[in-house]
Write a protein that holds these residues in place. Structure first.
Motif, PDB file in Angstrom:
ATOM      1  N   SER A  81       0.885  -1.470   0.277  1.00  0.00           N
ATOM      2  CA  SER A  81      -0.366  -0.411  -0.271  1.00  0.00           C
ATOM      3  C   SER A  81       1.046   1.138  -0.224  1.00  0.00           C
ATOM      4  O   SER A  81       2.284   1.271   0.042  1.00  0.00           O
ATOM      5  CB  SER A  81      -1.125  -0.150   1.392  1.00  0.00           C
ATOM      6  OG  SER A  81      -0.175  -0.217   2.415  1.00  0.00           O
ATOM      7  N   GLY A  82       0.620   2.675  -0.207  1.00  0.00           N
ATOM      8  CA  GLY A  82       0.786   3.467  -0.245  1.00  0.00           C
ATOM      9  C   GLY A  82       0.399   4.733  -1.554  1.00  0.00           C
ATOM     10  O   GLY A  82       0.286   3.686  -2.943  1.00  0.00           O
ATOM     11  N   GLY A  83       0.373   5.679  -1.349  1.00  0.00           N
ATOM     12  CA  GLY A  83       0.407   6.734  -2.809  1.00  0.00           C
ATOM     13  C   GLY A  83      -1.009   6.790  -3.266  1.00  0.00           C
ATOM     14  O   GLY A  83      -1.088   6.707  -4.177  1.00  0.00           O
ATOM     15  N   GLY A  84      -1.843   6.005  -2.210  1.00  0.00           N
ATOM     16  CA  GLY A  84      -3.732   5.563  -3.149  1.00  0.00           C
ATOM     17  C   GLY A  84      -3.182   4.846  -4.068  1.00  0.00           C
ATOM     18  O   GLY A  84      -4.437   4.713  -4.755  1.00  0.00           O
ATOM     19  N   GLY A  85      -2.653   3.364  -3.855  1.00  0.00           N
ATOM     20  CA  GLY A  85      -2.236   2.232  -4.934  1.00  0.00           C
ATOM     21  C   GLY A  85      -1.775   2.705  -5.995  1.00  0.00           C
ATOM     22  O   GLY A  85      -0.904   1.611  -6.522  1.00  0.00           O
ATOM     23  N   VAL A  86      -0.861   3.764  -5.656  1.00  0.00           N
ATOM     24  CA  VAL A  86       0.661   3.980  -7.425  1.00  0.00           C
ATOM     25  C   VAL A  86       1.779   3.149  -6.833  1.00  0.00           C
ATOM     26  O   VAL A  86       2.019   2.333  -7.521  1.00  0.00           O
ATOM     27  CB  VAL A  86       0.428   5.586  -6.372  1.00  0.00           C
ATOM     28  CG1 VAL A  86       2.154   5.738  -8.000  1.00  0.00           C
ATOM     29  CG2 VAL A  86      -0.261   6.288  -7.290  1.00  0.00           C
ATOM     30  N   VAL A  87       2.154   3.064  -5.536  1.00  0.00           N
ATOM     31  CA  VAL A  87       3.189   1.915  -4.881  1.00  0.00           C
ATOM     32  C   VAL A  87       3.162   0.211  -5.434  1.00  0.00           C
ATOM     33  O   VAL A  87       4.157   0.240  -6.708  1.00  0.00           O
ATOM     34  CB  VAL A  87       3.345   2.111  -3.716  1.00  0.00           C
ATOM     35  CG1 VAL A  87       4.409   1.196  -3.800  1.00  0.00           C
ATOM     36  CG2 VAL A  87       3.912   3.587  -2.885  1.00  0.00           C
ATOM     37  N   GLY A  88       1.982  -0.044  -5.335  1.00  0.00           N
ATOM     38  CA  GLY A  88       1.631  -1.022  -5.519  1.00  0.00           C
ATOM     39  C   GLY A  88       1.593  -1.395  -7.323  1.00  0.00           C
ATOM     40  O   GLY A  88       1.752  -2.230  -8.124  1.00  0.00           O
ATOM     41  N   ASN A  89       1.006  -0.612  -7.447  1.00  0.00           N
ATOM     42  CA  ASN A  89       0.784  -0.283  -8.955  1.00  0.00           C
ATOM     43  C   ASN A  89       2.005   0.083  -9.906  1.00  0.00           C
ATOM     44  O   ASN A  89       2.308  -1.160 -10.944  1.00  0.00           O
ATOM     45  CB  ASN A  89       0.008   1.184  -9.490  1.00  0.00           C
ATOM     46  CG  ASN A  89      -1.081   0.835  -8.852  1.00  0.00           C
ATOM     47  OD1 ASN A  89      -1.835  -0.496  -8.412  1.00  0.00           O
ATOM     48  ND2 ASN A  89      -2.206   2.109  -9.098  1.00  0.00           N
ATOM     49  N   ASP A  90       2.477   0.433  -9.245  1.00  0.00           N
ATOM     50  CA  ASP A  90       4.004   1.051 -10.343  1.00  0.00           C
ATOM     51  C   ASP A  90       5.223  -0.548  -9.254  1.00  0.00           C
ATOM     52  O   ASP A  90       6.063  -0.693 -10.830  1.00  0.00           O
ATOM     53  CB  ASP A  90       5.063   2.246  -9.224  1.00  0.00           C
ATOM     54  CG  ASP A  90       6.495   2.382  -9.900  1.00  0.00           C
ATOM     55  OD1 ASP A  90       6.187   2.636 -11.189  1.00  0.00           O
ATOM     56  OD2 ASP A  90       7.231   2.871  -9.391  1.00  0.00           O
ATOM     57  N   PHE A  91       5.302  -0.626  -8.739  1.00  0.00           N
ATOM     58  CA  PHE A  91       5.638  -2.053  -8.708  1.00  0.00           C
ATOM     59  C   PHE A  91       5.559  -3.157  -9.370  1.00  0.00           C
ATOM     60  O   PHE A  91       6.283  -3.065  -9.841  1.00  0.00           O
ATOM     61  CB  PHE A  91       5.576  -2.991  -7.402  1.00  0.00           C
ATOM     62  CG  PHE A  91       6.700  -4.039  -6.394  1.00  0.00           C
ATOM     63  CD1 PHE A  91       8.108  -4.241  -6.247  1.00  0.00           C
ATOM     64  CD2 PHE A  91       5.513  -4.964  -6.660  1.00  0.00           C
ATOM     65  CE1 PHE A  91       8.610  -4.952  -5.988  1.00  0.00           C
ATOM     66  CE2 PHE A  91       6.199  -6.530  -6.246  1.00  0.00           C
ATOM     67  CZ  PHE A  91       8.119  -6.771  -5.871  1.00  0.00           C
ATOM     68  N   VAL A  92       4.442  -3.571  -9.636  1.00  0.00           N
ATOM     69  CA  VAL A  92       4.287  -4.489 -10.556  1.00  0.00           C
ATOM     70  C   VAL A  92       4.510  -4.204 -12.523  1.00  0.00           C
ATOM     71  O   VAL A  92       5.273  -5.135 -12.825  1.00  0.00           O
ATOM     72  CB  VAL A  92       3.150  -4.966 -11.023  1.00  0.00           C
ATOM     73  CG1 VAL A  92       2.658  -6.222 -11.571  1.00  0.00           C
ATOM     74  CG2 VAL A  92       2.676  -5.308  -9.231  1.00  0.00           C
ATOM     75  N   ALA A  93       4.410  -2.558 -12.795  1.00  0.00           N
ATOM     76  CA  ALA A  93       4.625  -1.643 -13.670  1.00  0.00           C
ATOM     77  C   ALA A  93       6.319  -2.565 -14.312  1.00  0.00           C
ATOM     78  O   ALA A  93       6.708  -2.660 -15.065  1.00  0.00           O
ATOM     79  CB  ALA A  93       4.725  -0.293 -14.175  1.00  0.00           C
ATOM     80  N   LYS A  94       6.948  -2.657 -12.416  1.00  0.00           N
ATOM     81  CA  LYS A  94       8.747  -2.281 -12.915  1.00  0.00           C
ATOM     82  C   LYS A  94       8.590  -3.810 -12.876  1.00  0.00           C
ATOM     83  O   LYS A  94      10.065  -4.074 -12.947  1.00  0.00           O
ATOM     84  CB  LYS A  94       9.343  -1.078 -12.078  1.00  0.00           C
ATOM     85  CG  LYS A  94       9.277  -0.151 -12.723  1.00  0.00           C
ATOM     86  CD  LYS A  94       9.715   0.843 -11.464  1.00  0.00           C
ATOM     87  CE  LYS A  94      10.098   2.275 -12.303  1.00  0.00           C
ATOM     88  NZ  LYS A  94       8.146   3.469 -12.489  1.00  0.00           N
ATOM     89  N   ALA A  95       8.621  -4.874 -12.345  1.00  0.00           N
ATOM     90  CA  ALA A  95       8.335  -6.277 -12.342  1.00  0.00           C
ATOM     91  C   ALA A  95       9.149  -7.137 -13.320  1.00  0.00           C
ATOM     92  O   ALA A  95       8.798  -6.826 -14.211  1.00  0.00           O
ATOM     93  CB  ALA A  95       7.383  -7.002 -11.606  1.00  0.00           C
ATOM     94  N   GLN A  96      10.021  -7.892 -13.218  1.00  0.00           N
ATOM     95  CA  GLN A  96      10.185  -8.874 -14.736  1.00  0.00           C
ATOM     96  C   GLN A  96       8.309  -9.511 -15.081  1.00  0.00           C
ATOM     97  O   GLN A  96       7.403  -9.637 -14.247  1.00  0.00           O
ATOM     98  CB  GLN A  96      10.848 -10.158 -13.597  1.00  0.00           C
ATOM     99  CG  GLN A  96      11.779 -10.186 -13.633  1.00  0.00           C
ATOM    100  CD  GLN A  96      12.551  -9.363 -14.476  1.00  0.00           C
ATOM    101  OE1 GLN A  96      12.649 -10.026 -15.854  1.00  0.00           O
ATOM    102  NE2 GLN A  96      13.481  -8.976 -14.409  1.00  0.00           N
TER     103      GLN A  96
END
Length: 334
Positions: A81-96
């Motif tokens: 969680s964090g940033g209203g969803g942005v943290v998790g969204n960004d984590f997956v966007a940059k994942a393998q």
């Protein structure tokens, strides 16, 4: 003086380059097919960009359990969680991009580009849609202590008492956008009171601290059944199975509320299409199964499912529609 290869040698070199290119393409296609055939061969992680315990988290765990059973692989749910969803969204966007890191997202992911100046990812370029899990209904409610029985009575009350507070489960959320849209279309003045989630919003509704709220039906359902909250209308194009006697905002003459919230599945954009299709097909099957439908409806959500292509069309449509609502209401993200 420039040296030029003899014509025969040039043709041979061109043919060799072409054959090499075909071989590389075939090798890549073969590699992708092999990875799709062996997928999944290890643990899959569902990333939920919100704290544990909410509807998104509960739904993610339901799907994870069913997917684990059918594929006989561990499916872990991880809350980022964090940033209203942005943290998790960004984590997956940059994942393998291998199909082993999967995002369970909500409508925020398609609203955010119109609400904030800059995001660390592009939902259309960095993420690939897999399937739409469900629709999330927003319901306009008032506390039982209020004498208001309809949207018309609420509007009349607001015009006679400008500045009265209405609550939402957060700034720049679907709840907030709905509230500001009602203010604009009904030409009323109400004071926005944002809460940090649905639970504290419900507490103040029950205490009659705020006059009304656009609340998610998942949270409000129990209090509606108990008679402590009175539903006046729902968003979306159709009435809801759980509230068959409650009209939609559109039925009452308020346009713009047909667009609604949802939950969906994404993976990194470069994930092989064969893997996306395999994951999409299995999740859609789970969503449409009797157990899937029952579990989703228990959360007062509406099952959807379907292909990645269908979900992508919905994303692009909703992106434009939410952008229009943001522009009309002037809501800004943090």
């Amino acid at each position: 003086m420039k040296y030029r290869l003899p014509v025969r040698m040039a043709r041979a070199a061109t043919a060799a380059a072409l054959l090499a290119s075909i071989a590389v393409t075939a090798l890549c296609a073969s590699s992708n097919q092999a990875s799709a055939d062996s997928y999944p061969s290890r643990r899959i992680t569902f990333v939920v960009p919100y704290p544990a315990g909410g509807a998104t988290d509960v739904l993610a765990r339901l799907l994870a359990n069913k997917l684990s059973e059918s594929w006989r692989q561990t499916v872990l749910v991880e809350n980022k969680s964090g940033g209203g969803g942005v943290v998790g969204n960004d984590f997956v966007a940059k994942a393998q991009p291998d199909g082993y890191t999967v995002l369970i997202a909500i409508t925020q992911i398609i609203q955010a580009p119109s609400l904030v100046a800059k995001l660390p990812y592009d939902v259309f370029k960095d993420l690939a849609p897999v399937t739409q899990i469900s629709l999330s209904t927003i319901v306009l409610v008032v506390p039982e202590q209020q004498p208001i029985k309809s949207v018309k009575e609420l509007v009349d009350y607001a015009k006679a008492n400008p500045g009265k507070p209405y609550g939402t489960f957060g700034n720049a959320t679907t709840s907030h956008l709905y509230g500001e849209l009602l203010k604009k279309t009904a030409n009323i003045d109400m004071t926005h009171v944002p809460y940090r989630g649905s639970a504290p919003l419900t507490n103040d509704l029950l205490a009659n601290t705020i006059t009304s709220a656009f609340q998610d039906l998942t949270t409000a359902s129990a209090q509606i059944k108990a008679g402590k909250l009175r539903p006046l209308a729902v968003g979306g194009e159709n009435r809801r199975k759980a509230l068959p006697d409650v009209p939609t905002m559109a039925e009452l003459g308020y346009p713009g509320f047909e667009i609604e919230g949802w939950l969906g599945v994404f993976v990194p954009a470069a994930t092989p299409k064969e893997i996306v299709a395999k994951l999409s097909e299995e999740l859609a099957r789970i969503i449409a199964s009797p157990e899937g439908v029952a579990g989703i409806e228990t959360l007062s959500l509406v099952p959807v499912g379907g292909s990645a292509e269908t979900f992508e069309k919905a994303l692009r449509r909703d992106y434009e529609r939410w952008a229009d609502v943001v522009k009309a209401t002037g809501v800004k993200g943090e």
